[in-house]
Design a protein around this motif. Sequence first.
Motif, PDB file in Angstrom:
ATOM      1  N   ARG A 252       5.140  18.191 -13.671  1.00  0.00           N
ATOM      2  CA  ARG A 252       6.375  18.656 -14.317  1.00  0.00           C
ATOM      3  C   ARG A 252       6.227  18.673 -15.833  1.00  0.00           C
ATOM      4  N   LEU A 253       5.595  17.638 -16.392  1.00  0.00           N
ATOM      5  CA  LEU A 253       5.372  17.579 -17.835  1.00  0.00           C
ATOM      6  C   LEU A 253       4.432  18.697 -18.283  1.00  0.00           C
ATOM      7  N   ASP A 254       3.377  18.932 -17.523  1.00  0.00           N
ATOM      8  CA  ASP A 254       2.453  20.018 -17.858  1.00  0.00           C
ATOM      9  C   ASP A 254       3.162  21.371 -17.823  1.00  0.00           C
ATOM     10  N   ALA A 255       4.037  21.567 -16.830  1.00  0.00           N
ATOM     11  CA  ALA A 255       4.778  22.825 -16.734  1.00  0.00           C
ATOM     12  C   ALA A 255       5.723  22.991 -17.925  1.00  0.00           C
ATOM     13  N   LEU A 256       6.404  21.932 -18.324  1.00  0.00           N
ATOM     14  CA  LEU A 256       7.299  21.989 -19.471  1.00  0.00           C
ATOM     15  C   LEU A 256       6.532  22.276 -20.762  1.00  0.00           C
ATOM     16  N   GLU A 257       5.389  21.640 -20.926  1.00  0.00           N
ATOM     17  CA  GLU A 257       4.577  21.882 -22.119  1.00  0.00           C
ATOM     18  C   GLU A 257       4.060  23.312 -22.135  1.00  0.00           C
ATOM     19  N   ALA A 258       3.677  23.827 -20.983  1.00  0.00           N
ATOM     20  CA  ALA A 258       3.196  25.203 -20.901  1.00  0.00           C
ATOM     21  C   ALA A 258       4.320  26.173 -21.208  1.00  0.00           C
TER      22      ALA A 258
ATOM     23  N   ASP B  93       2.111   9.321  -5.987  1.00  0.00           N
ATOM     24  CA  ASP B  93       2.661  10.659  -5.736  1.00  0.00           C
ATOM     25  C   ASP B  93       3.714  11.009  -6.789  1.00  0.00           C
ATOM     26  N   GLU B  94       4.577  10.043  -7.101  1.00  0.00           N
ATOM     27  CA  GLU B  94       5.603  10.284  -8.114  1.00  0.00           C
ATOM     28  C   GLU B  94       4.966  10.529  -9.478  1.00  0.00           C
TER      29      GLU B  94
ATOM     30  N   LYS C 200       0.834  -1.202   0.000  1.00  0.00           N
ATOM     31  CA  LYS C 200       0.000   0.000   0.000  1.00  0.00           C
ATOM     32  C   LYS C 200       0.872   1.257   0.000  1.00  0.00           C
ATOM     33  N   ALA C 201       1.926   1.267   0.811  1.00  0.00           N
ATOM     34  CA  ALA C 201       2.837   2.416   0.852  1.00  0.00           C
ATOM     35  C   ALA C 201       3.553   2.590  -0.479  1.00  0.00           C
ATOM     36  N   MET C 202       3.920   1.466  -1.120  1.00  0.00           N
ATOM     37  CA  MET C 202       4.566   1.555  -2.428  1.00  0.00           C
ATOM     38  C   MET C 202       3.609   2.148  -3.463  1.00  0.00           C
ATOM     39  N   ALA C 203       2.339   1.778  -3.415  1.00  0.00           N
ATOM     40  CA  ALA C 203       1.353   2.309  -4.358  1.00  0.00           C
ATOM     41  C   ALA C 203       1.140   3.797  -4.141  1.00  0.00           C
ATOM     42  N   VAL C 204       1.088   4.222  -2.892  1.00  0.00           N
ATOM     43  CA  VAL C 204       0.928   5.653  -2.597  1.00  0.00           C
ATOM     44  C   VAL C 204       2.142   6.430  -3.109  1.00  0.00           C
TER      45      VAL C 204
END
Length: 94
Positions: A72-78, A64-65, A56-60
């Motif tokens: 980060r991808l959205d910021a780069l595209e913007a 998050d990652e 469960k902790a690994m999935a969370v």
Amino acid sequence: MQSDNRLFDDLVKLVNGAAGTLAGVGREAESGARARAREWIGGLDFVSRDEFEVVKAMAVAARDENDALKARLDALEARLGATPTPSADPVPTA
């Protein structure tokens, strides 16, 4: 009078012995049932609480990652001023 007391004492001893035997049989039945239940449950594909909590902790952490990488991808595209274009080979999301 003495014989009446002795008869009563013998009866009390008999009842106490029977009660002790019944209690022992009950404990033995309970331990046998627990052993059979453990064998039955052990044959199933259950995981322990500790293993569940680790996964469960690994999935969370993975979620998050993934959210951080998407931001980060959205910021780069913007920053590039580009609109996201669908690629020929879309990556399946799970």
